[in-house]
Design an enzyme around this catalytic site. Structure first.
Site, PDB file in Angstrom:
ATOM      1  N   GLU A 189      -4.456   7.881   6.457  1.00  0.00           N
ATOM      2  CA  GLU A 189      -5.448   7.286   5.581  1.00  0.00           C
ATOM      3  C   GLU A 189      -6.026   6.083   6.601  1.00  0.00           C
ATOM      4  O   GLU A 189      -7.008   5.464   6.525  1.00  0.00           O
ATOM      5  CB  GLU A 189      -4.874   6.725   4.297  1.00  0.00           C
ATOM      6  N   GLU A 238       2.164   2.014  -3.430  1.00  0.00           N
ATOM      7  CA  GLU A 238       1.064   2.250  -4.352  1.00  0.00           C
ATOM      8  C   GLU A 238       0.991   3.868  -4.007  1.00  0.00           C
ATOM      9  O   GLU A 238       0.941   4.533  -5.178  1.00  0.00           O
ATOM     10  CB  GLU A 238      -0.292   1.875  -3.878  1.00  0.00           C
ATOM     11  N   HIS A 239       1.201   4.296  -2.993  1.00  0.00           N
ATOM     12  CA  HIS A 239       1.401   5.939  -3.007  1.00  0.00           C
ATOM     13  C   HIS A 239       2.371   6.527  -3.504  1.00  0.00           C
ATOM     14  O   HIS A 239       2.550   7.532  -4.153  1.00  0.00           O
ATOM     15  CB  HIS A 239       1.175   6.244  -1.363  1.00  0.00           C
ATOM     16  N   HIS A 266       0.769  -1.382  -0.230  1.00  0.00           N
ATOM     17  CA  HIS A 266       0.152  -0.096  -0.128  1.00  0.00           C
ATOM     18  C   HIS A 266       1.025   1.359   0.172  1.00  0.00           C
ATOM     19  O   HIS A 266       0.640   2.210  -0.584  1.00  0.00           O
ATOM     20  CB  HIS A 266      -1.180  -0.112   1.315  1.00  0.00           C
TER      21      HIS A 266
END
Length: 409
Positions: free
Chosen positions: A114, A37-38, A34
């Site tokens: 997040e 991904e950012h 994740h």
């Protein structure tokens, strides 16, 4: 490469799905997929940090990304004449991502925020993380949170991200899906021009255990003052298309639909309409998993009903189905509902590519996706009962209870 032509509107969606997700991480390094991904939006030698999305927006498009247990996807929706632009930029960051400490430090805080918003601020999401850990086992692929633990994310380094990128981001570990106003010939030419120029590299085998936790059954609970509606739910270890007794997968999809898929389902009628024990009831099952999946049943109890009453009522419905069978009419109704939902999903340029991305990244083929309606239609009543009998066993379940603190209701 998969192309889904549609001339309904002058737009196209490009989706690149990498066959890597949070379940490919190891304990102590959770959140890597994740976080990366950012960082994929933080630039290359030719695209400045955060410029990727700005370019898409300036050209009238939209873009985003997602991380699951088994895959990571990046997509853009643009006009057909901008497909080459987004494909060039996507191929560029597939091969030439530039990660720096300057970009990593603030983005770490974005990732943590997040998590706070989506997980820490949601009592149900926090409980679901515990359920997965208990169902699949601590430190096991599906027992670790997709967003990672706070401690792990805070400790991830630039070297961790670069290593993960080099290990998994390459054309031979990715699936290209394009839907919309284009043709297979046009997409193939662009794909060969941009992705075809990137060298392939060896890909390590992906590990998924063929068993869950060793100490099932278990019950987990969370009492939280933020809870407005209590929830009782039960997760059973279940086969997927790729792991376990996969011959039950299609019947389990039908079972979930007729048991708790709509307001005409068995659980809803019995608990919400007839006995007034619940505000809502549901069942769910997703077989696109590289490892074992889970089959869920859940209830939001009415205010005067105890969790024990709900559990007894659900158990009674499951026993009635297993012992009494499934009628032809309710089977056909559930099958038609599933088929109708699949047809409606084709109207969306995001749903179609996501369906193929989820399937192809977890071992299914294009032929499997095409044959899904026929296989769902072929499920027989006795197969639904056999699937329920196989899955609904105490040695393969975790029960979860989400409540307000005692005395607060």
């Amino acid at each position: 490469m998969v192309v889904l032509p549609s001339s309904r509107a002058p737009i196209v969606t490009q989706l690149v799905v990498y066959k890597v997700g949070s379940a490919d991480e190891v304990p102590g390094k959770t959140g890597l997929a994740h976080f990366l991904e950012h960082m994929m939006f933080k630039g290359t030698d030719t695209v400045a940090p955060s410029e990727f999305s700005r370019v898409v927006s300036k050209n009238g498009g939209r873009d985003n990304a997602y991380t699951t247990y088994d895959s990571t996807g990046y997509y853009q929706t643009v006009s057909p004449e901008r497909l080459e632009l987004v494909m060039r930029m996507e191929a560029d960051r597939m091969a030439n991502l530039r990660t720096t400490e300057k970009e990593l430090v603030p983005e770490r805080q974005v990732v943590l925020e997040e998590r706070r918003m989506r997980i820490d601020n949601s009592p149900s999401a926090l409980l679901d993380e515990v359920v997965n850990e208990r169902l699949y086992g601590r430190g096991q692929p599906y027992g670790m949170p997709i967003s990672g633990t706070v401690a792990d994310v805070e400790a991830l380094t630039l070297a961790d991200l670069r290593d993960f990128y080099r290990q998994h981001y390459m054309p031979n570990n990715a699936i290209l899906i394009v839907g919309g106003d284009t043709t297979a010939e046009q997409v193939r030419a662009l794909a060969e021009k941009y992705y075809g120029a990137i060298p392939a590299r060896p890909v390590a085998p992906r590990r998924r255990p063929d068993h869950g936790a060793a100490d099932l059954p278990q019950t987990v609970s969370r009492a939280d003052p933020r809870v407005i509606e209590p929830r009782w739910s039960r997760h059973y270890l279940a086969p997927s298309f790729s792991k376990g007794e996969s011959q039950y997968a299609y019947a389990l999809q039908v079972l979930a639909q007729l048991l708790g898929g709509t307001e005409t389902s068995r659980l809803w009628r019995a608990l919400v309409v007839d006995s007034k024990r619940a505000l809502s009831a549901w069942a769910g099952y997703r077989p696109n998993s590289l490892g074992l999946a889970s089959f869920e049943v859940g209830v939001h109890p009415a205010s005067s009903v105890t969790m024990a009453d709900v559990e007894s009522a659900v158990a009674a419905e499951l026993s009635r189905l297993i012992d009494g069978g499934v009628s032809t009419d309710e089977l056909e109704r559930a099958q038609n509902q599933l088929l109708a939902a699949a047809i409606y999903s084709q109207d969306s340029l995001q749903s179609g590519p996501r369906i193929f991305g989820g399937a192809l990244s977890t071992g299914s083929t294009v032929a499997d996706v095409a044959a899904w309606p026929e296989r769902i239609s072929a499920v027989r009543p006795d197969e639904v009962v056999a699937a329920a009998r196989h899955v609904c066993q105490p040695q393969r379940l975790v029960t979860s209870l989400l409540t307000p603190p005692p005395g607060s209701r």
